[in-house]
Enzyme design. Structure first.
Site, short mmCIF file in Angstrom:
data_model
loop_
_atom_site.label_atom_id
_atom_site.label_comp_id
_atom_site.label_asym_id
_atom_site.label_seq_id
_atom_site.Cartn_x
_atom_site.Cartn_y
_atom_site.Cartn_z
N ASP A 161 3.19 -4.55 -8.07
CA ASP A 161 2.67 -3.34 -7.41
C ASP A 161 3.27 -2.07 -8.03
O ASP A 161 2.84 -0.97 -7.70
CB ASP A 161 2.93 -3.37 -5.91
CG ASP A 161 4.40 -3.58 -5.59
OD1 ASP A 161 4.93 -4.64 -5.97
OD2 ASP A 161 5.02 -2.69 -4.99
N GLY B 13 0.84 -1.19 0.00
CA GLY B 13 0.00 0.00 0.00
C GLY B 13 0.87 1.23 0.00
O GLY B 13 2.10 1.13 -0.04
N GLY C 20 2.88 3.32 1.54
CA GLY C 20 3.56 3.34 2.83
C GLY C 20 4.23 4.67 3.11
O GLY C 20 4.58 4.97 4.25
N ARG C 21 4.41 5.43 2.07
CA ARG C 21 5.05 6.73 2.28
C ARG C 21 4.54 7.76 1.28
O ARG C 21 5.19 8.77 1.04
CB ARG C 21 6.54 6.60 2.14
CG ARG C 21 6.94 5.98 0.81
CD ARG C 21 8.34 6.25 0.56
NE ARG C 21 8.83 5.40 -0.52
CZ ARG C 21 10.05 5.51 -0.98
NH1 ARG C 21 10.86 6.39 -0.46
NH2 ARG C 21 10.45 4.73 -1.95
N ASP D 31 6.50 4.25 -10.56
CA ASP D 31 7.21 3.90 -9.33
C ASP D 31 8.70 3.70 -9.59
O ASP D 31 9.19 2.59 -9.80
CB ASP D 31 6.61 2.63 -8.69
CG ASP D 31 5.94 2.99 -7.38
OD1 ASP D 31 5.65 4.18 -7.17
OD2 ASP D 31 5.74 2.10 -6.54
#
Ligand code: AMP
Ligand code: MG
Length: 487
Positions: free
Chosen positions: A252, A90, A92-93, A262
């Site tokens: 992900d 998920g 996370g930051r 990402d």
């Protein structure tokens, strides 16, 4: 042109509800300041470029201030990391601040990366450091300028906030933009947690917002999956043609829109090396440069598995079958253009493969080779490039094949050839060492190099006066920089 307080929000993902994301407020950075902003990305929000220099810009994108209409949410997803399934990941930051739509009616997710801890932070601190934020910013905007679909980056905000990695560094945030932040891993999460209702809700959301034309098809979900397969095949063909290595192709990190997404330990090839592994933590070479092609298919199969509640296995398999042929056709088309060819012949694949093998054996600079090949006629260019090769007999044989092929392609003046080839062969790419130089300067408070590099990379095909130093092979120290996931 808009001022910052004139952005219009419509937070469609947040409205899906708490099964999809959690409300979390950004954790402010200390002494937030602008490191670099992308005028081109600001234009997508109709923002006046002058607002980047105002203090409120750094406060908003450093997590110190928030629009009343923003609804910051941490998204939940899961995914296959290095081939193994991780049941819960998920944001996370990072936080999806909200969705903004521009005057053209386009929606853009505003995602703040490095915004502090969330329920999905696991062992992490929720922060991003200046170095990785600069790398993500530069790569997003450079890929876009090369014509490679990518998430965009609006700005990097630096700070005094201490963040501990291998050593103490400083926290930063990058404001990422994309039409969607939904990943393959979102579908996997609802599939493996056995939440069919939410999974259907997610599929409807993606279909309605991002693939509305698939509604017209007899099987809309299948049509959507096919489209995702096609977009990813086209994307990865571009990565391979331009020497981009993503580094962490976990599911992900794969976008349902088929954009580069990402950024971690990515790299553009300097010397051509099919086996290049840019991620220092990737010991097996799962995500090596040439493995990106089969891994793209592997990731699509993982998505297909998660879509089995909606689509028959046979139909999914058939759609997956589109990937390789489409990848190959797109890749070959791009490589033909990089070689200056305007027609197609059966032997072109072999012409490309022979060249890459020669480049691999001699450590030839991948970007500069193609740029120089277009500088003059085929005969003059190959004569000049010959010195870069160790296997001279091998290169001469290839050069003869190439010159004959160029002759059959048609009659073009040297200027026509140059214009056509320079339009597809960049002079400037984001070499790791160039990013490193910009990062070192920025870490000591000088942001001029990041800004200059960003400006150069925003016109990669255009020779820019006084910028010769950005179009060189890397110095020895800059060839094998170790980049890991620790960002
Ligand atoms: P990445 O490799 O950056 O795609 O991240 C993999 C997972 O780890 C995602 O769920 C991230 O949100 C999470 N993550 C990465 N870095 C951090 C961090 N510094 N703090 C919290 N979570 C993180
Ligand atoms: Mg990720």
């Amino acid at each position: 042109m808009k001022a910052l307080d004139e952005l219009t929000f419509d937070n469609r993902f947040a409205r899906l509800g708490d099964a999809f994301s959690t409300h979390v407020l950004p954790e402010p950075l200390d002494a937030p300041r602008l490191v670099v902003a992308s005028e081109a990305a600001m234009a997508l929000l109709d923002l006046d470029p002058a607002v980047a220099e105002t203090p409120v810009f750094a406060e908003l994108f450093g997590g110190n201030k928030l629009w009343a209409e923003a609804e910051p949410r941490a998204m939940v997803y899961s995914g296959h990391q290095f081939g193994g399934y991780t049941p819960q990941l998920g944001d996370g930051r990072g936080l999806l601040l909200g969705e903004v739509y521009n005057e053209a009616g386009e929606h853009w997710d505003l995602h703040l990366k490095g915004a502090g801890m969330t329920p999905y932070s696991r062992m992490g601190d929720g922060r991003a450091v200046l170095r990785s934020s600069i790398r993500e910013f530069l790569a997003s905007e450079a890929l876009h300028a090369l014509g490679i679909p990518s998430s965009r980056a609006l700005c990097v905000i630096g700070s005094d906030t201490p963040v501990w990695r291998e050593k103490q560094e400083r926290g930063a945030m990058v404001l990422r933009m994309a039409h969607s932040h939904i990943r393959f891993g979102h579908f996997e999460y609802f599939y493996y947690t056995k939440k069919p209702e939410q999974q259907a809700q997610l599929a409807e959301h993606v279909l309605n917002l991002h693939y509305p034309e698939c509604r017209e098809q007899p099987e809309p979900y299948l049509a959507m999956f096919r489209e995702i397969v096609e977009r990813n095949a086209e994307l990865i063909a571009k990565w391979q043609a331009y020497g981009f290595c993503h580094g962490v192709m976990n599911t992900d990190n794969m976008s349902i829109l088929g954009i580069t997404f990402d950024f971690g330990p990515f790299a553009f090839l300097d010397d051509f090396d099919a086996h290049f592994i840019c991620n220092h933590s990737d010991h097996e070479g799962r995500y090596s440069f040439s493995n990106q092609v089969p891994i793209g298919q592997w990731n699509l199969s993982a998505l297909a598995q998660a879509l089995t509640p909606f689509i028959s296995v046979d139909a999914l398999k058939e759609a997956l079958g589109l990937y390789l042929p489409l990848y190959q056709a797109n890749y070959l088309d791009l490589m033909r253009r990089r070689l200056g060819l305007t027609t197609a012949e059966d032997d072109d694949q072999q012409l490309v493969e022979r060249l890459l093998k020669l480049m691999q054996n001699s450590g030839v600079d991948y970007t500069l080779f193609f740029r120089r090949l277009g500088d003059e006629s085929a005969a003059l260019a190959v004569a000049r490039l010959r010195d870069d090769f160790v296997d001279l007999a091998g290169f001469d044989a290839w050069a003869e094949q190439y010159k004959a092929r160029v002759e059959r392609d048609g009659e073009f003046s040297e200027e026509q050839r140059r214009a056509r080839m320079h339009a597809v062969n960049p002079l400037y790419i984001l070499r790791n060492y160039l990013a490193q130089n910009a990062i070192v300067a920025a870490e000591s408070g000088d942001y001029s190099e990041v800004r200059r590099l960003h400006a150069v990379l925003s016109k990669p095909f255009e020779e820019q006066a006084g910028m010769e130093q950005y179009a060189q092979r890397p110095p020895d120290w800059g060839k094998h920089l170790e980049i890991s996931c620790s960002s």
